[in-house]
Design a protein around this motif. Structure first.
Motif, PDB file in Angstrom:
ATOM      1  N   GLU A 159       0.876  -1.168   0.000  1.00  0.00           N
ATOM      2  CA  GLU A 159       0.000   0.000   0.000  1.00  0.00           C
ATOM      3  C   GLU A 159       0.915   1.220   0.000  1.00  0.00           C
ATOM      4  O   GLU A 159       2.004   1.197   0.584  1.00  0.00           O
ATOM      5  N   ARG A 200     -10.949  -9.308  -7.847  1.00  0.00           N
ATOM      6  CA  ARG A 200     -10.488  -8.651  -6.626  1.00  0.00           C
ATOM      7  C   ARG A 200     -10.161  -7.189  -6.897  1.00  0.00           C
ATOM      8  O   ARG A 200     -10.426  -6.316  -6.049  1.00  0.00           O
ATOM      9  N   GLU A 241     -13.122  -5.097  -6.514  1.00  0.00           N
ATOM     10  CA  GLU A 241     -13.431  -4.815  -5.103  1.00  0.00           C
ATOM     11  C   GLU A 241     -12.493  -3.757  -4.546  1.00  0.00           C
ATOM     12  O   GLU A 241     -12.926  -2.842  -3.829  1.00  0.00           O
ATOM     13  N   LEU A 242     -11.219  -3.885  -4.874  1.00  0.00           N
ATOM     14  CA  LEU A 242     -10.232  -2.962  -4.330  1.00  0.00           C
ATOM     15  C   LEU A 242     -10.455  -1.530  -4.787  1.00  0.00           C
ATOM     16  O   LEU A 242     -10.231  -0.583  -4.023  1.00  0.00           O
ATOM     17  N   ARG A 248     -13.127  -0.080  -5.157  1.00  0.00           N
ATOM     18  CA  ARG A 248     -14.178   0.493  -4.305  1.00  0.00           C
ATOM     19  C   ARG A 248     -13.703   0.684  -2.870  1.00  0.00           C
ATOM     20  O   ARG A 248     -14.190   1.572  -2.165  1.00  0.00           O
ATOM     21  N   GLU A 249     -12.754  -0.128  -2.439  1.00  0.00           N
ATOM     22  CA  GLU A 249     -12.285  -0.069  -1.051  1.00  0.00           C
ATOM     23  C   GLU A 249     -11.168   0.951  -0.846  1.00  0.00           C
ATOM     24  O   GLU A 249     -11.066   1.557   0.229  1.00  0.00           O
ATOM     25  N   CYS A 250     -10.333   1.145  -1.827  1.00  0.00           N
ATOM     26  CA  CYS A 250      -9.153   1.996  -1.667  1.00  0.00           C
ATOM     27  C   CYS A 250      -9.519   3.476  -1.704  1.00  0.00           C
ATOM     28  O   CYS A 250     -10.536   3.874  -2.275  1.00  0.00           O
ATOM     29  N   VAL A 251      -8.657   4.264  -1.094  1.00  0.00           N
ATOM     30  CA  VAL A 251      -8.818   5.717  -1.082  1.00  0.00           C
ATOM     31  C   VAL A 251      -7.900   6.314  -2.142  1.00  0.00           C
ATOM     32  O   VAL A 251      -6.691   6.055  -2.147  1.00  0.00           O
TER      33      VAL A 251
END
Length: 205
Positions: A125, A144, A147-148, A150-153
């Protein structure tokens, strides 16, 4: 086969898997092509989601360096991760990969970086430079990645001092690993091209 005197052995030419462009056929380029093929054929990425050979330019102490980013994955319109390849130790490549991910995209810090030597890999990261996972399986598949993204900033990396530090890291790291003293070492240029204070930083804060 052409031996280029201690630099890379060039076997001829090959066509880039993603773009079809003709490239020199070297051992390193064969690994890069295998990585691109893996992402598409095994991990499910569309070819148009992968941006090959983006570059970052830096200039310090009158030395101009161009950093190559082997692959960048753009998912749902956002650059999710970069992938950097190099033979040998992965640990020595972590700082440069994180630095590149921080400055490649002007609008935000790319949240993830992958370093690989073709046999092993690390997923990092880029906010703190922490290793999240290791092994070739740490490269996320397309599901994946969806998904990431949507999850990451995707936060801005606009601090001028921090951006300068990241560029200094790339300038030092990539000139050192380029050719190990062979004739294609970048040459000094006119300082008026880009003013930069002296010194270099070799670690991330």
């Amino acid at each position: 086969m052409i031996d280029t005197s201690g630099h890379h052995i060039v076997y001829g030419e090959l066509r880039d898997y993603l773009t079809g462009h003709v490239l020199p056929d070297t051992d390193d380029e064969r690994v890069r092509q295998a990585l691109a093929r893996r992402l598409v054929e095994q991990l499910g990425y569309a070819r148009e989601e992968l941006e090959p050979r983006l570059t970052i330019d830096s200039c310090y102490n009158n030395i101009r360096v161009q950093t190559l980013i082997e692959l960048t994955a753009r998912i749902a319109g956002r650059r999710l991760f970069i992938l950097r390849y190099g033979p040998g130790s992965l640990v020595t490549r972590e700082n440069a990969a994180v630095a590149a991910a921080r400055v490649l995209e002007p609008a935000y810090r790319i949240p993830l970086a992958i370093v690989t030597n073709g046999r092993d890999a690390e997923l990092l990261e880029t906010a703190r430079g922490k290793v999240l996972a290791t092994g070739m399986d740490c490269i996320p598949d397309r599901a994946r990645a969806g998904e990431l993204v949507r999850e990451c900033v995707f936060e801005p990396f606009a601090d001028a001092e921090k951006r300068d530090q990241a560029l200094r890291i790339l300038n030092v790291f990539d000139v050192e690993v380029c050719c190990f003293g062979s004739s294609c070492r970048p040459q000094p240029h006119d300082p008026s091209d880009h003013a930069a204070p002296p010194g270099a930083v070799d670690h991330l804060q």
